[in-house]
Scaffold this active site. Structure first.
Site, PDB file in Angstrom:
ATOM      1  N   CYS A 176       0.881  -1.144   0.086  1.00  0.00           N
ATOM      2  CA  CYS A 176      -0.257   0.065  -0.096  1.00  0.00           C
ATOM      3  C   CYS A 176       0.754   1.121   0.096  1.00  0.00           C
ATOM      4  O   CYS A 176       1.906   1.184  -0.378  1.00  0.00           O
ATOM      5  CB  CYS A 176      -1.016   0.051   1.191  1.00  0.00           C
ATOM      6  SG  CYS A 176      -0.055   0.132   2.655  1.00  0.00           S
ATOM      7  N   ALA A 177       0.606   2.206   0.567  1.00  0.00           N
ATOM      8  CA  ALA A 177       1.180   3.487   0.414  1.00  0.00           C
ATOM      9  C   ALA A 177       2.484   3.474   1.185  1.00  0.00           C
ATOM     10  O   ALA A 177       3.584   4.181   1.105  1.00  0.00           O
ATOM     11  CB  ALA A 177       0.409   4.885   1.064  1.00  0.00           C
TER      12      ALA A 177
END
Length: 468
Positions: A27-28
């Site tokens: 994810c980020a």
């Protein structure tokens, strides 16, 4: 790069080798590794790897925090080393049986809502800029008043600020079909049917400017421009229906019959059953949320601001996405964002206090960048890498977040969007609220930093905890 390759190799070894890895995604900020046997994970070894800001096992995944940018590079090295990649939606399917029913349901909400957040963030920024430009003092700089602004400019600004929310059911239905294994394009068309201009506009009906259509003498039907749950449920059922039809319809007829029956059945269910039923559920949920947010003396901020980062640890914080989207849909503002901002800033301040106070070089090198990451809106490095490890800084961060959030609630602070907080979040408060927003962050940071510095951390306490 050679350094990132070495980090990837060390991490693979610390989780039990390639043979223990099922798939990997990111994810980020976090690398998400699906492992076959979590008992083979060497937690201490993983946390000692360069650039690793924390690691933990949650919801069937071993999540290693690297931070924005770095995580993409490490993921690329995993791919270069022959580790099978996996989309987050695929990993969601692999973790379906992990955790209790509530955790699984919230993960599913997250899988559906997270991909559409970027466009909602962009819309919130457009709304913030619109609010800034439309302030009387700003207009005066250009020799304008509200009445003298060209109609074409107002229409242009409405296109920027209204499109994502007007067609939100389309985005949700698309994402739900994608997550639950259906054809995303069918989800798009189903979502478009829910907001078709032939149906009375939901906002017009709510304002009394239009009447809903009445079917079968008792079912009132209008567009679903302001709804989230109906599109989510319709997308879920529609994807399952499509998959079931494809198993039963001959391949020669699949291209024609499957989308035809899926859309026919689903629009009937969506308009006459799912929509009315879950719209009622949605209204009940929002009534409860609004009641909580309207509590006097900043009580709502105090409670939510304290518990929000605890909820982040459990991994079920994606439930707030649904609530924030609904608040923006109905009121055009989001008080949750201000509350969450306070809790985020406070955890960053607690990590900052640890980083400035400690004499341990490695902890200082971890805490200071982690605090900056939190001030950019990402708290996982600060929480898992620093604050939660030593417990007290985390608690002091919770207290600071509660105090700052209580202030935000008392002054009625509310953002024009969602998903960005602290420094980036300033863009959501350009409509005359920026000073209150800054004050909220300073209160949270000041309280959390002071408490952590005085009572929450010392190198003696660090040494005692590290030796356990």
């Amino acid at each position: 790069m050679a350094k990132n390759r070495k980090i990837a190799e060390q991490l693979i070894e610390s989780v039990g080798g390639k043979e223990n890895i099922n798939s990997v995604s990111h994810c980020a900020t976090r690398l998400r590794i699906m492992v076959h046997d979590k008992e083979k994970i060497n937690q201490e070894k993983a946390e000692e790897i360069d650039k690793v800001k924390g690691a933990y096992y949650n919801s069937g995944q071993y999540q290693v925090i690297f931070g924005t940018g770095t995580v993409n590079q490490i993921y690329e090295e995993f791919s270069n080393l022959g580790i099978s990649g996996s989309s987050k939606s695929k990993q969601a399917g692999e973790t379906t049986k992990k955790g209790n029913w509530f955790q699984r349901a919230i993960r599913t909400f997250g899988d559906v809502f997270v991909p559409i957040i970027p466009v909602l963030v962009a819309t919130g920024l457009f709304m913030g800029l619109q609010g800034l430009i439309m302030q009387e003092s700003v207009l005066e700089l250009f020799g304008l008043t509200e009445d003298s602004i060209p109609d074409n400019f107002l229409i242009f600004s409405e296109v920027l600020t209204d499109t994502a929310f007007a067609f939100l059911p389309v985005l949700i239905a698309w994402s739900a079909f994608r997550v639950f294994g259906g054809s995303p394009v069918i989800g798009i068309v189903l979502g478009l049917m829910l907001v078709n201009p032939a149906l009375p506009n939901a906002w017009d009906v709510a304002e009394g400017a239009a009447d809903p259509l009445v079917f079968f003498g008792f079912i009132e039907v209008s567009g679903y421009q302001a709804s989230v749950l109906p599109a989510f449920i319709a997308g879920f059922i529609g994807a399952k229906l499509e998959k079931g039809l494809r198993k039963r319809i001959p391949d020669a007829l699949d291209l024609i019959i499957t989308p035809f029956l899926t859309l026919l059945i689903m629009i009937f269910l969506a308009l006459f059953l799912i929509g009315p039923l879950f719209n009622t559920v949605e209204e009940a949920v929002m009534s409860a949320v609004i009641f909580l947010l309207d509590l006097p003396f900043g009580i709502s901020g105090l409670v939510i601001g304290f518990f929000h980062q605890i909820i982040v640890i459990t991994g079920v914080h994606h439930i707030f996405n649904f609530l924030e989207v609904q608040l923006l849909q109905q009121f055009g503002e989001n008080p949750f964002n201000a509350i969450i901002t306070a809790s985020t800033a406070a955890q960053g301040a607690a990590a900052l206090a640890v980083g400035l106070k400690t004499k341990a070089a490695k902890l200082k090198a971890l805490a200071l960048p982690s605090s900056f990451s939190a001030f950019l809106g990402v708290t996982e490095p600060a929480i898992f890498g620093v604050n939660l490890r030593y417990v007290r800084p985390f608690i002091m961060g919770l207290i600071g977040g509660a105090v700052g959030a209580a202030f935000a609630s008392m002054v009625g602070l509310a953002g024009t969007g969602m998903a960005i907080t602290v420094i980036p979040g300033t863009l959501l408060y350009l409509d005359g609220q920026i000073l209150l927003y800054i004050a909220t962050n300073l209160i949270s940071i000041g309280v959390a930093f002071a408490l952590t510095w005085m009572f929450g951390f010392s190198d003696k306490m660090k040494d005692e905890i590290d030796q356990r």
